[in-house]
Design an enzyme around this catalytic site. Structure first.
Site, mmCIF file in Angstrom:
data_model
loop_
_atom_site.group_PDB
_atom_site.id
_atom_site.type_symbol
_atom_site.label_atom_id
_atom_site.label_comp_id
_atom_site.label_asym_id
_atom_site.label_seq_id
_atom_site.Cartn_x
_atom_site.Cartn_y
_atom_site.Cartn_z
ATOM 1 N N ASN A 149 -20.239 3.962 28.817
ATOM 2 C CA ASN A 149 -21.003 2.819 29.602
ATOM 3 C C ASN A 149 -22.405 2.820 28.974
ATOM 4 O O ASN A 149 -22.978 1.761 28.926
ATOM 5 C CB ASN A 149 -20.917 2.768 30.892
ATOM 6 N N LYS A 172 -17.423 15.330 21.943
ATOM 7 C CA LYS A 172 -16.233 14.551 21.883
ATOM 8 C C LYS A 172 -16.633 13.142 22.780
ATOM 9 O O LYS A 172 -16.915 13.080 23.879
ATOM 10 C CB LYS A 172 -15.244 15.321 22.751
ATOM 11 N N PRO A 173 -16.757 12.166 21.997
ATOM 12 C CA PRO A 173 -17.236 10.612 22.663
ATOM 13 C C PRO A 173 -16.065 10.257 23.156
ATOM 14 O O PRO A 173 -14.866 10.673 23.050
ATOM 15 C CB PRO A 173 -17.814 9.878 21.320
ATOM 16 N N SER A 174 -16.247 9.150 24.149
ATOM 17 C CA SER A 174 -15.300 8.464 25.019
ATOM 18 C C SER A 174 -14.522 7.658 23.840
ATOM 19 O O SER A 174 -14.814 7.344 22.758
ATOM 20 C CB SER A 174 -15.865 7.605 25.811
ATOM 21 N N GLU A 175 -13.300 7.804 24.190
ATOM 22 C CA GLU A 175 -12.062 7.075 23.231
ATOM 23 C C GLU A 175 -12.258 5.857 23.364
ATOM 24 O O GLU A 175 -11.837 4.941 22.405
ATOM 25 C CB GLU A 175 -10.692 7.221 23.648
ATOM 26 N N GLY A 222 -18.942 11.105 33.218
ATOM 27 C CA GLY A 222 -17.825 10.373 33.232
ATOM 28 C C GLY A 222 -17.385 10.366 34.810
ATOM 29 O O GLY A 222 -18.013 10.572 35.813
ATOM 30 N N SER A 223 -16.041 10.159 34.730
ATOM 31 C CA SER A 223 -15.321 9.947 36.104
ATOM 32 C C SER A 223 -15.280 11.226 36.774
ATOM 33 O O SER A 223 -15.246 12.228 36.325
ATOM 34 C CB SER A 223 -13.959 9.261 36.147
ATOM 35 N N GLU A 244 -22.110 14.968 35.413
ATOM 36 C CA GLU A 244 -22.727 13.775 36.510
ATOM 37 C C GLU A 244 -21.356 12.826 36.356
ATOM 38 O O GLU A 244 -20.988 12.403 35.423
ATOM 39 C CB GLU A 244 -23.714 13.424 35.591
ATOM 40 N N CYS A 278 -23.689 4.148 35.976
ATOM 41 C CA CYS A 278 -23.743 5.180 36.711
ATOM 42 C C CYS A 278 -24.230 4.973 38.107
ATOM 43 O O CYS A 278 -23.541 5.397 39.232
ATOM 44 C CB CYS A 278 -23.967 6.247 36.093
ATOM 45 N N GLU A 375 -15.634 3.954 44.110
ATOM 46 C CA GLU A 375 -16.310 3.484 42.939
ATOM 47 C C GLU A 375 -15.591 2.223 42.399
ATOM 48 O O GLU A 375 -14.383 2.387 42.056
ATOM 49 C CB GLU A 375 -16.762 4.536 42.097
#
Length: 477
Positions: A149, A172-175, A222-223, A244, A278, A375
């Site tokens: 995000n 490792k970035p988000s897919e 992330g989640s 976080e 977030c 959320e």
């Protein structure tokens, strides 16, 4: 199309035997990135390469590491436009917001480059014939698993703090934003010794494999579900965990406030980046005295938003990151309506391509509805009417999450009560966003643990050692 490559042990293009995934533009569904999926063997090799590089980087003088981070910031600054375009293409953020996130990341790199050499240990008052002090040391290998995000700003925070304190990093970035991570890693790598930074790409299984390695720190934004899985994996390896995670941040609108102004704040908090922030406003508790005027003004604010692809100038509300996430957002709205809530604006999946969802205002909500309790992470403003500030404060505090909260009030006593009593990491009074540079907070409950930002993040990536040196033979120095 972006063709992403991995970086393992200083070698670009290493690996790639695990197949590939394709990322699609959430505005029109067109493919924008092809990404290699790291195998378990490649993750293991990257971890070993990082371990091999750790000692030399840790032994590098703090001033030299800081200078390298300044050069890294220069390299990122040189590709601001390319990075901003990648963020917009992969997750839909309006270009101006995407550029703001990149610039924030550059500022964070420079902040840590300035602060890190100045942070040290402290001496202790011990025996006259001894020297006692405490000193920070790098923890070693850090696995940084970052979100989609705000991919550049968050990644720069974690990577910058970890690297400048002498750690080596598996990134490792988000897919959902792998090309953004690749472009960022490519810029950072120009300023770093080979092996200090590795880039691993792929889906959740790759993140799980990275978190399960014998690393020293796992940092994740992330989640909540992913954060808990990471914490469980780290419990088996002994790694320190920084998290976080999710939030359901409340906004309290007190009696006596200007309804138009309060609605503008609520709209900004709920609809910026299509609610995919977030610390977005996820639930609103408005005093009955101002509720009618507030809701009418909030609907007008939502109606005025300019909707379109993030790449179009002037877009204020872009698409959600993908249709799967849109299904989640709409499912929560539909469930609330089935339970008695009323949609005042939006609330319908639009026809056409992409993952667009309208700015949505939902009234007649109850505090126990999933739309309020859980959320949503979308452009939805659920409104609960309350009869007192006490009731609003009680409802705002009643949540498994503890990330942030906002209170709009003209009462100093109510502001004081809010920041003292709300069990969250950050409390904002009369502004949904903003704050002085360097702010840091501990998220609570399901929202995570450890500092994720600010100067204190530097301390999270170091281990403090106590040293006692006695004069030999009972003599004196």
């Amino acid at each position: 199309m972006y063709t992403v490559a991995q970086l393992v042990g200083g070698v670009w293009g290493a690996g790639g035997d695990g197949g590939e995934l394709v990322v699609h533009d959430p505005a029109d569904g067109s493919p924008v990135s092809t990404v290699p999926v790291a195998t378990a063997d490649e993750v293991g090799k990257a971890t070993q390469a990082a371990r091999n590089a750790a000692a030399q980087w840790a032994a590098t003088a703090p001033a030299e590491r800081a200078a390298a981070l300044h050069r890294a910031a220069d390299a990122v600054e040189a590709v601001v436009e390319e990075l901003s375009a990648a963020v917009t293409a992969e997750m839909g953020k309006p270009m101006a917001d995407a550029r703001g996130g990149v610039e924030a990341g550059i500022g964070t790199l420079r902040q840590y480059a300035e602060l890190a050499p100045l942070r040290g240990g402290r001496t202790l008052n011990g025996e006259a014939d001894a020297l006692d002090f405490m000193t920070p040391q790098p923890r070693g290998v850090v696995a940084a698993i970052t979100p989609w995000n705000d991919p550049v700003a968050v990644s720069c925070g974690l990577l910058g703090a970890a690297l400048v304190t002498g750690n080596v990093v598996l990134y490792k970035p988000s897919e959902r934003t792998p090309a953004t991570g690749w472009l960022l890693a490519r810029a950072l790598d120009q300023a770093l010794p080979a092996g200090v930074l590795s880039l691993l790409t792929g889906g959740p299984e790759v993140g799980a494999a990275v978190a399960a390695q014998e690393v020293d720190v796992v940092a994740h934004v992330g989640s909540t579900a992913t954060g808990r899985a990471i914490a469980a994996a780290a419990a088996r390896t002994g790694a320190k965990v920084l998290l976080e995670n999710g939030g359901s941040d409340p906004l309290i609108v007190d009696a006596g406030v200007d309804a138009e102004w309060a609605a503008g704040q609520a709209a900004l908090g709920a609809f910026a980046n299509a609610g995919q922030i977030c610390v977005a406003v996820e639930r609103i508790y408005v005093h009955r005295e101002v509720a009618e005027d507030f809701v009418a003004a909030l609907v007008r604010c939502a109606e005025a938003l300019r909707v379109g692809p993030g790449r179009d100038p002037g877009t204020e509300l872009g698409p959600l990151v993908d249709r799967r996430h849109r299904d989640h957002v709409h499912g929560q709205v539909a469930a609330a309506v089935a339970a008695g809530a009323q949609v005042r604006l939006g609330g319908a999946v639009p026809d056409g391509p992409g993952a667009f969802y309208p700015a949505t205002v939902v009234t007649d909500c109850r505090h126990d509805m999933p739309l309020v309790r859980e959320e949503t992470f979308g452009p939805v403003a659920p409104v609960v009417v309350v009869d007192s500030f006490d009731e609003a404060l009680r409802c705002a505090a009643d949540s498994p999450y503890g990330l942030a909260a906002t209170v709009l009030t003209a009462s100093m006593s109510h502001a004081q009560r809010a920041w003292r009593e709300l069990p969250v990491g950050t409390v904002k009074v009369n502004a949904v966003f903003g704050g002085a540079p360097g702010g840091a907070a501990h998220p609570r409950g399901a929202s995570g643990q450890g500092f994720g930002y600010g100067p204190e993040l530097l301390d999270e990536f170091t281990a403090t050692k106590a040293v006692h040196i006695k004069a030999p033979g009972g003599g004196h120095w």
